[in-house]
Motif scaffolding. Structure first.
Motif, mmCIF file in Angstrom:
data_model
loop_
_atom_site.group_PDB
_atom_site.id
_atom_site.type_symbol
_atom_site.label_atom_id
_atom_site.label_comp_id
_atom_site.label_asym_id
_atom_site.label_seq_id
_atom_site.Cartn_x
_atom_site.Cartn_y
_atom_site.Cartn_z
ATOM 1 N N UNK A 62 0.807 -1.219 0.000
ATOM 2 C CA UNK A 62 0.000 0.000 0.000
ATOM 3 C C UNK A 62 0.845 1.276 0.000
ATOM 4 N N UNK A 63 2.158 1.149 -0.006
ATOM 5 C CA UNK A 63 3.044 2.313 -0.019
ATOM 6 C C UNK A 63 3.353 2.639 -1.482
ATOM 7 N N UNK A 64 2.623 3.593 -2.016
ATOM 8 C CA UNK A 64 2.709 3.867 -3.458
ATOM 9 C C UNK A 64 4.111 4.282 -3.909
ATOM 10 N N UNK A 65 4.881 4.915 -3.054
ATOM 11 C CA UNK A 65 6.232 5.342 -3.429
ATOM 12 C C UNK A 65 7.149 4.152 -3.694
ATOM 13 N N UNK A 66 6.793 2.983 -3.200
ATOM 14 C CA UNK A 66 7.620 1.787 -3.375
ATOM 15 C C UNK A 66 7.065 0.833 -4.423
ATOM 16 N N UNK A 67 5.973 1.225 -5.069
ATOM 17 C CA UNK A 67 5.286 0.334 -6.013
ATOM 18 C C UNK A 67 6.174 -0.072 -7.184
ATOM 19 N N UNK A 68 6.913 0.853 -7.739
ATOM 20 C CA UNK A 68 7.758 0.530 -8.900
ATOM 21 C C UNK A 68 8.859 -0.464 -8.515
ATOM 22 N N UNK A 69 9.493 -0.223 -7.369
ATOM 23 C CA UNK A 69 10.534 -1.133 -6.908
ATOM 24 C C UNK A 69 9.988 -2.518 -6.638
ATOM 25 N N UNK A 70 8.801 -2.595 -6.050
ATOM 26 C CA UNK A 70 8.152 -3.880 -5.792
ATOM 27 C C UNK A 70 7.839 -4.588 -7.103
ATOM 28 N N UNK A 71 7.371 -3.837 -8.067
ATOM 29 C CA UNK A 71 7.061 -4.407 -9.384
ATOM 30 C C UNK A 71 8.323 -4.977 -10.037
ATOM 31 N N UNK A 72 9.434 -4.279 -9.904
ATOM 32 C CA UNK A 72 10.695 -4.760 -10.474
ATOM 33 C C UNK A 72 11.134 -6.080 -9.822
ATOM 34 N N UNK A 73 10.971 -6.162 -8.499
ATOM 35 C CA UNK A 73 11.324 -7.405 -7.798
ATOM 36 C C UNK A 73 10.410 -8.531 -8.270
ATOM 37 N N UNK A 74 9.113 -8.252 -8.365
ATOM 38 C CA UNK A 74 8.166 -9.274 -8.836
ATOM 39 C C UNK A 74 8.534 -9.750 -10.232
ATOM 40 N N UNK A 75 8.835 -8.819 -11.128
ATOM 41 C CA UNK A 75 9.218 -9.195 -12.491
ATOM 42 C C UNK A 75 10.466 -10.072 -12.493
ATOM 43 N N UNK A 76 11.434 -9.760 -11.640
ATOM 44 C CA UNK A 76 12.670 -10.550 -11.575
ATOM 45 C C UNK A 76 12.393 -11.949 -11.029
ATOM 46 N N UNK A 77 11.529 -12.060 -10.029
ATOM 47 C CA UNK A 77 11.181 -13.377 -9.481
ATOM 48 C C UNK A 77 10.467 -14.207 -10.545
ATOM 49 N N UNK A 78 9.597 -13.585 -11.313
ATOM 50 C CA UNK A 78 8.846 -14.316 -12.341
ATOM 51 C C UNK A 78 9.738 -14.863 -13.448
ATOM 52 N N UNK A 79 10.941 -14.338 -13.601
ATOM 53 C CA UNK A 79 11.868 -14.870 -14.597
ATOM 54 C C UNK A 79 12.346 -16.279 -14.250
ATOM 55 N N UNK A 80 12.181 -16.671 -12.996
ATOM 56 C CA UNK A 80 12.597 -18.007 -12.565
ATOM 57 C C UNK A 80 11.549 -19.064 -12.909
ATOM 58 N N UNK A 81 10.438 -18.638 -13.473
ATOM 59 C CA UNK A 81 9.412 -19.592 -13.882
ATOM 60 C C UNK A 81 8.042 -19.164 -13.400
ATOM 61 N N UNK A 82 7.017 -19.698 -14.051
ATOM 62 C CA UNK A 82 5.658 -19.343 -13.664
ATOM 63 C C UNK A 82 5.312 -19.900 -12.289
#
Length: 88
Positions: A62-82
């Motif tokens: 819910x901390x909007x200032x950190x949303x982009x960084x969180x999205x980047x981490x999520x995208x990197x984790x998803x590279x390891x597989x679905x």
């Protein structure tokens, strides 16, 4: 692995400099530290990566200032597989 390391490092810096305190900040910091350690130790355990991501998202989602960084981490984790399919 390098992408995950970079994304985690960036989000850790953003969180460290974020002025607001929120109840689950410690959880986010602990899980980001765990992710950072996984990127050093070699190939991470995928279920553990996903668990950490869920905990981080729940802690800072819910901390909007950190949303982009969180999205980047999520995208990197998803590279390891679905994510695994539901049981049923």
């Amino acid at each position: 692995m390098a992408g995950l390391r970079t994304a985690v490092s960036r989000l850790r810096r953003q969180l460290a400099t974020h002025p607001a305190e929120f109840p689950d900040r410690g959880i986010a910091e602990d899980e980001l530290a765990a992710l950072a350690a996984m990127t050093i130790d070699g190939v991470p355990e995928i279920p553990r990566l996903r668990r950490s991501l869920l905990l981080i998202a729940g802690a800072i989602g819910s901390v909007s200032a950190l949303a982009r960084g969180l999205s980047d981490v999520r995208d990197a984790v998803e590279l390891f597989g679905p994510p695994p399919r539901g049981r049923g």
